[in-house]
Design an enzyme around this catalytic site. Structure first.
Site, PDB file in Angstrom:
ATOM      1  N   GLN A   1       2.498  46.118  -4.295  1.00 56.21           N
ATOM      2  CA  GLN A   1       1.498  45.144  -4.731  1.00 56.21           C
ATOM      3  C   GLN A   1       1.392  45.124  -6.252  1.00 56.21           C
ATOM      4  O   GLN A   1       1.322  44.052  -6.864  1.00 56.21           O
ATOM      5  CB  GLN A   1       0.142  45.455  -4.104  1.00 56.21           C
ATOM      6  CG  GLN A   1       0.147  45.272  -2.592  1.00 56.21           C
ATOM      7  CD  GLN A   1      -1.188  45.571  -1.953  1.00 56.21           C
ATOM      8  OE1 GLN A   1      -2.127  45.997  -2.620  1.00 56.21           O
ATOM      9  NE2 GLN A   1      -1.269  45.362  -0.654  1.00 56.21           N
TER      10      GLN A   1
ATOM     11  N   ASP B   1       2.454  51.925   5.829  1.00 62.90           N
ATOM     12  CA  ASP B   1       1.430  51.385   6.734  1.00 62.90           C
ATOM     13  C   ASP B   1       1.549  51.933   8.157  1.00 62.90           C
ATOM     14  O   ASP B   1       0.703  51.623   9.002  1.00 62.90           O
ATOM     15  CB  ASP B   1       1.533  49.855   6.790  1.00 62.90           C
ATOM     16  CG  ASP B   1       1.105  49.207   5.479  1.00 62.90           C
ATOM     17  OD1 ASP B   1       0.306  49.823   4.740  1.00 62.90           O
ATOM     18  OD2 ASP B   1       1.572  48.093   5.194  1.00 62.90           O
TER      19      ASP B   1
ATOM     20  N   LYS C   1       3.741  40.147   7.575  1.00 63.04           N
ATOM     21  CA  LYS C   1       2.575  39.821   6.740  1.00 63.04           C
ATOM     22  C   LYS C   1       2.956  39.748   5.265  1.00 63.04           C
ATOM     23  O   LYS C   1       2.594  38.790   4.573  1.00 63.04           O
ATOM     24  CB  LYS C   1       1.483  40.874   6.979  1.00 63.04           C
ATOM     25  CG  LYS C   1       0.196  40.634   6.211  1.00 63.04           C
ATOM     26  CD  LYS C   1      -0.990  41.241   6.926  1.00 63.04           C
ATOM     27  CE  LYS C   1      -1.053  42.757   6.829  1.00 63.04           C
ATOM     28  NZ  LYS C   1      -1.444  43.231   5.473  1.00 63.04           N
ATOM     29  N   SER C   2       3.689  40.734   4.779  1.00 58.57           N
ATOM     30  CA  SER C   2       4.071  40.743   3.357  1.00 58.57           C
ATOM     31  C   SER C   2       4.880  39.506   3.003  1.00 58.57           C
ATOM     32  O   SER C   2       4.670  38.873   1.963  1.00 58.57           O
ATOM     33  CB  SER C   2       4.922  41.985   3.054  1.00 58.57           C
ATOM     34  OG  SER C   2       4.167  43.154   3.197  1.00 58.57           O
TER      35      SER C   2
HETATM   36  C1  S3P Z   1       2.107  45.452   0.700  1.00 59.33           C
HETATM   37  C2  S3P Z   1       2.272  46.645   0.063  1.00 59.33           C
HETATM   38  C3  S3P Z   1       1.660  47.907   0.516  1.00 59.33           C
HETATM   39  C4  S3P Z   1       1.165  47.827   1.937  1.00 59.33           C
HETATM   40  C5  S3P Z   1       0.440  46.537   2.220  1.00 59.33           C
HETATM   41  C6  S3P Z   1       1.328  45.343   1.946  1.00 59.33           C
HETATM   42  C7  S3P Z   1       2.741  44.251   0.140  1.00 59.33           C
HETATM   43  O1  S3P Z   1       0.576  48.221  -0.324  1.00 59.33           O
HETATM   44  O2  S3P Z   1       0.317  48.915   2.228  1.00 59.33           O
HETATM   45  O3  S3P Z   1       0.017  46.495   3.566  1.00 59.33           O
HETATM   46  O4  S3P Z   1       2.829  43.213   0.849  1.00 59.33           O
HETATM   47  O5  S3P Z   1       3.194  44.296  -1.009  1.00 59.33           O
HETATM   48  P1  S3P Z   1       0.793  49.033  -1.708  1.00 59.33           P
HETATM   49  O6  S3P Z   1       1.689  48.223  -2.533  1.00 59.33           O
HETATM   50  O7  S3P Z   1      -0.567  49.132  -2.323  1.00 59.33           O
HETATM   51  O8  S3P Z   1       1.345  50.362  -1.300  1.00 59.33           O
END
Ligand code: S3P
Length: 439
Positions: free
Chosen positions: A170, A320, A22-23
């Protein structure tokens, strides 16, 4: 709201392939949408969160098409040339789409309004609003720094050096993406390393990005204004989706399952480390590189697990995966203690509260603390299950739904899950793959 009861499962066997990460999928669409020319993406996750990113990038001017062979083709607009969207950007359930796109737009001279579902509308946006405001963007957020939120980007924006107050990929990515269209060098200091897909992929798209280290902290510098060139991206399988099948195969007696093509970037693979510490048999077959990321097939066999104290330093690399780890812990021999998990309270749901309530309803022994859960394992005895007609509450959170689905597979009376629809945000093939593996 489709309710479903997950019941005791036969062994999980054979081979399966989880969908794309997903990321990485979000980033591939966004960066391709900023490159000049045509990029092709294979293995893209076609879940609701990623489709929200695709829809938003289209509203900003990128041409994005899905081919019959499920290869996605993107014609980007060029850094600095995103268009003002005609309507609100509906981010659905997706925090990653929202925060990364806020970064992209912050250094463009456009105004946009972000909206989302009830879960996303309760999540904190000040963590990106603060650094992006320092760069010159302005925001009108709902009370408490939530969506709906209007953003007015600044061009030219001002480069900053920003030290992350929370370990968040994020937030890191939002600042770096704003830096793409900001003249000068934008820096992020990361006291604790988080997933590094943005850094890896931006380099692939031709951005000038340096990663250094000072006094044990990572420093990432991006040079703007950048030109991105198109790139063909192959998205590896999502370790966060694989985690549900890893834990299911460890827990269901007789299981011997191969999960193919799982991304094992060290900033993501903490769950494998911890499950091995607990005694889980997880073998890496054919380790290789896919799309610039380490990948392997994982052979997972049913194992007797023991409780552990999870080192809080590993949290960012499995942030996650705690909901499903809690399920594994509840079936282990002895006590599992987790700490340093305050961030879990601001995910798609408050995952500490949601999992404590759900596991308790299914008959596990759980104590909730401010920053973690303590779980008293059953020593391998199945979960009693939820009482007839009762169901655990998923709170619009896909990972709560899938974690409790896994608990149902090792339950005496079944585990009712009130709403399985959130699973479509990240893992639309989950139910189908589960039926195939458990035949
Ligand atoms: C993600 C970062 C994580 C994760 C999210 C996806 C990303 O969040 O929990 O499901 O794709 O950068 P945080 O950066 O808020 O920890």
């Amino acid at each position: 709201m489709p309710r479903h009861t997950f019941t005791a499962s036969p062994p999980l066997t054979g081979r399966l392939r989880v969908p794309g990460d997903k990321s990485i999928s979000h980033r591939a669409l966004m960066f391709a949408g900023l490159a000049i020319g045509e990029s092709r993406i294979t293995g893209l996750l076609e879940g609701e969160d990623v489709l929200a990113t695709a829809a938003a990038m289209r509203q900003l001017g990128a041409q994005i098409e899905r081919g019959a062979d499920s290869t996605w083709t993107v014609h980007g607009v060029g850094v600095g040339s995103l268009l003002e969207p005609a309507g609100a950007l509906d981010m659905g359930n997706s925090g990653t789409s929202t925060r990364l796109m806020m970064g992209l737009l912050a250094s463009h001279d456009i105004t946009a309004t972000f909206t989302g579902d009830a879960s996303l509308s309760g999540r904190p946006m000040n963590r990106v609003i603060e650094p992006l405001s320092q760069m010159g963007a302005s925001f009108e957020a709902s009370s408490g720094g939530t969506l709906p939120c209007m953003l007015r980007g600044a061009s030219p924006a001002v480069p900053i050096t920003y030290r992350l107050p929370v370990a968040s990929a994020q937030v890191k990515s939002a600042v770096l993406l704003a830096g793409l269209n900001t003249p000068g060098i934008t820096r992020v200091i990361e006291p604790v390393p988080t997933r590094d897909h943005t850094e890896r992929m931006l380099r692939g798209f031709g951005a000038a990005l340096e990663v250094g280290e000072e006094k044990g902290e990572r420093i990432i510098a991006i040079h703007g204004e950048a030109d991105l060139r198109p790139l063909d991206v192959i998205v590896p399988g999502d370790p966060s989706s694989a985690a549900f099948f890893i834990v299911a195969a460890l827990l269901v007696p007789g299981s011997d399952l191969v999960i193919e093509n799982v991304g094992l970037n060290p900033t993501r693979a903490g769950i494998v480390t911890v499950l091995r510490q607990m005694g889980g048999s997880i073998e890496e077959l054919d380790p290789r590189e896919v799309g610039g990321e380490p990948v392997a097939d994982l052979r997972v066999r049913h194992s007797a697990l023991s409780g552990v104290d999870v080192d809080p330093a590993i949290v960012p690399s499995m942030v996650d995966e705690f909901p499903v780890l809690f399920v594994a812990a509840a079936m282990a021999q002895g006590v599992t203690r987790t700490t340093g998990l305050e961030e879990l309270r601001v995910k798609e749901s408050d995952r500490l509260a949601a999992m404590a309530a759900a596991l308790t309803l299914a008959g596990a022994r759980v104590e909730e603390h401010e920053n973690g859960l303590t779980i008293h394992g059953s020593g391998g005895d199945p979960f009693p299950g939820t009482a007839a007609g009762a169901s655990v509450v998923t709170r619009l959170d896909h990972r709560i739904a899938m974690s409790m689905a896994v608990a149902g597979l090792v339950s005496r009376d079944g585990v009712g899950v009130d709403d399985t629809s959130p699973i479509n945000t990240s893992f639309p093939t989950f139910m189908g793959l589960l039926n195939e593996a458990a035949r």
